[in-house]
Design an enzyme around this catalytic site. Structure first.
Site, PDB file in Angstrom:
ATOM      1  CD  GLN A 167     -55.915-103.456  63.471  1.00  0.00           C
ATOM      2  OE1 GLN A 167     -56.693-104.413  63.733  1.00  0.00           O
ATOM      3  NE2 GLN A 167     -54.600-104.289  63.911  1.00  0.00           N
ATOM      4  CG  HIS A 175     -57.218-108.708  61.795  1.00  0.00           C
ATOM      5  ND1 HIS A 175     -57.088-109.686  62.353  1.00  0.00           N
ATOM      6  CD2 HIS A 175     -56.872-107.585  62.493  1.00  0.00           C
ATOM      7  CE1 HIS A 175     -56.574-109.371  63.550  1.00  0.00           C
ATOM      8  NE2 HIS A 175     -56.010-108.090  63.571  1.00  0.00           N
ATOM      9  CD  GLU A 219     -60.682-102.961  66.774  1.00  0.00           C
ATOM     10  OE1 GLU A 219     -60.666-103.922  67.700  1.00  0.00           O
ATOM     11  OE2 GLU A 219     -60.700-102.756  65.662  1.00  0.00           O
ATOM     12  CG  HIS A 220     -56.572-101.006  67.054  1.00  0.00           C
ATOM     13  ND1 HIS A 220     -57.345-101.755  66.420  1.00  0.00           N
ATOM     14  CD2 HIS A 220     -56.486-101.744  68.338  1.00  0.00           C
ATOM     15  CE1 HIS A 220     -57.619-103.063  67.091  1.00  0.00           C
ATOM     16  NE2 HIS A 220     -56.837-103.037  68.008  1.00  0.00           N
ATOM     17  CG  ASP A 279     -53.578-106.726  68.108  1.00  0.00           C
ATOM     18  OD1 ASP A 279     -54.635-105.929  68.680  1.00  0.00           O
ATOM     19  OD2 ASP A 279     -53.469-106.570  66.926  1.00  0.00           O
TER      20      ASP A 279
END
Length: 438
Positions: A268, A271, A336-337, A370
């Site tokens: 992550q 990103h 989120e995750h 994902d």
């Protein structure tokens, strides 16, 4: 160049933990005032001038000058040609991922997206009619950020829901088209596609132009201009969400190889410099091993600079008193995750209430979600998982209540409605109910 990733090392036993914890989590969704004004101007211009404004902004911002909107529309033949042009391995991967995503959303539709009704004891029918949206728009980032997986995750649930027309917009700076994105559009069943992006694309979808029909909902990720535009057109159309930076929280009991956890944190962090990667673990020695893995693996990463800035600026390795406390903190974060990297993940899963997606067990890397696990990867961020859900079939449907009152039912419901209506001072409501009484 050597990059150093120094995520904050916090401990819940530290008296300063709360203040440090809140400071690390802070992120503001407020958009720069200059961006807001520019977006407002673009939206108004596209609403007024339509195609001409879209062509002008596409030339200005994407460096793509064409004579008319027809030159910016991708035909189904072009999408098919893109699919045929990519390597066989990519074609196979796209189709396999699409199959899994479609299967998951078909099961979701069956479980939560069907109409239903029942009749009560006096014969009155009550229920809910579920119908798909007629037309939706999906925004797909272009240029450096080209995400074919986003095409699958946005278009397939819309397709499964029964949406009649799916219009994709994707910027192609200087005319550079990403074949994998176009191939994904072909596989996912996109109806029409236009090579436009930014606030002007959102405006075209929301208001319609001479060439692009107005949609009823817009989904998909984008930059600050796209997010600001989606926020402003909400109400004219529906939107999925205003997404913040990507997040991952790893809840670890110390049994997973530290290299795996470090790489999951990287997944992550790579990103965006504002992305957030957090580890919660009751084993201090294990946290030290994860830090060692971070130090050793970071130089091998092509996006090492971004990862380092993300981990240093917003990352955290948090030592907790127990796994139970780690679960409590996870619920406060509502990530989120959420990876439950444990030898017994099902022991902890019942304690976890707030997360966009929960990944159970050491072998379930977030990256599988994902791309190809099946569930949608469009997830609530910035703590909004406390009250919102992943993108799904239900986002492309609407619900209408069904009410059919029998003659006998009118005798039961009429007096109740009339009494409440008189209490509210709405005599016509009351009289309408009373007229049906025997």
């Amino acid at each position: 160049m050597t990059f150093i990733a120094a995520p904050a090392h916090l401990s819940t036993a530290d008296g300063q933990f709360e203040a440090q914890f809140k400071a690390r989590l802070h992120w503001s969704a407020d958009t720069d005032a200059a961006i807001e004004q520019r977006v407002a101007d673009i939206l108004a211009d596209v609403q007024q001038r339509g195609d001409a404004a879209v062509l002008e902004y596409t030339a200005r911002f994407d460096g793509l000058t064409v004579p008319d909107m027809k030159a910016l529309e991708l035909t189904q033949a072009e999408l098919k040609a893109a699919f045929d042009s990519i390597p066989a391995a990519q074609r196979t991967a796209l189709e396999a991922a699409a199959k899994r995503v479609r299967s998951y959303h078909e099961a979701q539709k069956k479980a939560s997206g069907e109409s239903w009704s029942y009749r009560d004891e006096d014969g009155t029918l009550l229920g809910q009619k579920v119908t798909p949206l007629d037309r939706v728009g999906i925004y797909v980032p272009g240029g450096k950020a080209a995400y074919p997986s986003s095409v699958l995750m946005n278009a397939i649930p819309a397709h499964v829901a029964g949406v009649g027309e799916i219009i994709m917009v994707v910027p192609t700076p200087r005319g550079e088209k990403n074949a994998l994105v176009l191939a994904a559009a072909y596989v996912a069943g996109v109806t029409r596609a236009f090579t436009i992006g930014g606030a002007q694309a959102v405006a075209a979808l929301a208001y319609g132009t001479q060439s692009i029909p107005a949609v009823h909902k817009i989904t998909g990720p984008g930059n600050a201009y796209v997010a600001a535009a989606k926020r402003r057109v909400f109400g004219t159309v529906g939107i999925d969400m205003i997404a913040g930076p990507s997040e991952i929280l790893v809840l670890a009991d110390g049994t997973t190889p530290p290299d795996w956890v470090a790489m999951d944190l990287f997944s992550q962090a790579e990103h965006d410099e504002l992305a957030q990667s957090i580890l919660l673990c009751p084993d201090a020695a294990y946290i030290a091993k994860v830090q060692e893995s971070i130090n050793r693996l970071l130089p091998t990463m092509p996006r090492a600079e971004i990862i380092a800035k993300s981990l240093t600026g917003r990352g955290a390795l948090i030592h907790t008193r127990s796994m139970e406390e780690a679960c409590e903190i996870s619920n406060r974060i509502a990530p989120e995750h959420l990876e439950v990297s444990s030898s017994d993940p099902h022991r902890w899963e019942p304690l976890l209430k707030h997360a966009g997606a929960i990944f159970l067990g050491a072998y379930t890397s977030e990256s599988l979600g994902d791309y190809c696990a099946g569930p949608n990867h469009v997830l609530p961020t910035s703590g909004t998982a406390r009250f919102s859900s992943p993108l799904g079939v239900y986002d492309f449907q609407k619900r209408s209540s069904l009410i059919e009152v029998s003659e006998a039912g009118a005798q039961v419901l009429g007096p109740i409605a009339a009494t409440l209506a008189y209490g509210e001072g709405l005599q016509a409501h009351a009289r309408a109910a009373e007229m049906r009484l025997k």
